[in-house]
Design a protein around this motif. Structure first.
Motif, mmCIF file in Angstrom:
data_model
loop_
_atom_site.group_PDB
_atom_site.id
_atom_site.type_symbol
_atom_site.label_atom_id
_atom_site.label_comp_id
_atom_site.label_asym_id
_atom_site.label_seq_id
_atom_site.Cartn_x
_atom_site.Cartn_y
_atom_site.Cartn_z
ATOM 1 N N THR A 1 8.758 -0.891 -0.044
ATOM 2 C CA THR A 1 7.552 -1.552 -0.018
ATOM 3 C C THR A 1 7.077 -1.627 1.191
ATOM 4 O O THR A 1 7.476 -2.104 2.074
ATOM 5 N N ILE B 1 0.340 4.413 -2.315
ATOM 6 C CA ILE B 1 0.693 3.917 -3.784
ATOM 7 C C ILE B 1 -0.754 3.751 -4.222
ATOM 8 O O ILE B 1 -1.994 3.650 -4.656
ATOM 9 N N ASP B 2 -0.872 4.662 -5.675
ATOM 10 C CA ASP B 2 -1.768 5.344 -6.642
ATOM 11 C C ASP B 2 -2.184 3.999 -7.332
ATOM 12 O O ASP B 2 -1.382 3.427 -8.417
ATOM 13 N N LYS B 3 -3.686 3.434 -6.902
ATOM 14 C CA LYS B 3 -4.193 2.057 -8.005
ATOM 15 C C LYS B 3 -4.639 2.930 -8.720
ATOM 16 O O LYS B 3 -5.945 2.106 -9.372
ATOM 17 N N PHE C 1 3.008 8.580 1.183
ATOM 18 C CA PHE C 1 3.281 6.943 0.785
ATOM 19 C C PHE C 1 2.551 6.195 0.297
ATOM 20 O O PHE C 1 2.998 5.251 -0.025
ATOM 21 N N HIS D 1 -4.466 1.147 -12.131
ATOM 22 C CA HIS D 1 -3.937 -0.575 -11.572
ATOM 23 C C HIS D 1 -5.388 -1.401 -12.313
ATOM 24 O O HIS D 1 -6.942 -1.232 -11.029
ATOM 25 N N LYS E 1 0.739 -1.074 -0.161
ATOM 26 C CA LYS E 1 0.173 -0.213 0.229
ATOM 27 C C LYS E 1 0.600 1.097 0.006
ATOM 28 O O LYS E 1 0.540 2.334 0.000
ATOM 29 N N TYR E 2 2.088 1.821 0.288
ATOM 30 C CA TYR E 2 3.218 2.287 0.841
ATOM 31 C C TYR E 2 4.136 2.221 0.376
ATOM 32 O O TYR E 2 4.795 0.628 0.114
ATOM 33 N N ARG E 3 4.902 3.192 -0.674
ATOM 34 C CA ARG E 3 6.339 3.465 -1.337
ATOM 35 C C ARG E 3 6.812 3.988 -1.334
ATOM 36 O O ARG E 3 6.910 5.296 -0.977
#
Length: 108
Positions: free
Chosen positions: A67, A93-95, A91, A98, A59-61
């Motif tokens: 990650t 992550i853009d989904k 942080f 996706h 979920k976070y990077r």
């Protein structure tokens, strides 16, 4: 079994009744455990969660590419960044690009 009027009982009588119930339940438990032992079975208890060990997408990077899935203890890079004033949302992550995972059909 005889019905007991609990509203008419004083505190000592209620405590005594509770003690009798606890003793009877303990007796029944030991009887059931003996029967189970005679059958050669052990009580089965679920020891782990069904989600344990299951991989989840991150979920976070971090800016350096590390990650974190959001489970368990926060990683050091996340803790340090939060102490410096960054926000957890920075942080994520853009989904949006996706494709969503398809749900499995249940077996019939």
């Amino acid at each position: 079994m005889a019905k007991v009027n609990l509203t008419g009982m004083n505190a000592e009588a209620l405590i005594s009744l509770r003690k009798q119930v606890d003793e009877r339940l303990a007796e029944l438990r030991t009887e059931l455990e003996k029967q189970l032992a005679a059958l050669g079975g052990q009580p089965k208890r679920k020891t782990s969660s069904s989600l344990r060990g299951r991989k989840v997408p991150p979920k976070y990077r971090s800016p350096s590419g590390e990650t974190w899935a959001g489970r368990g203890a926060r990683p050091k890079w996340m803790v340090e960044a939060l102490k410096k004033g960054k926000k957890l949302e920075n942080f994520l992550i853009d989904k949006s690009g996706h494709k969503g995972r398809r749900k499995r059909r249940s077996k019939r």
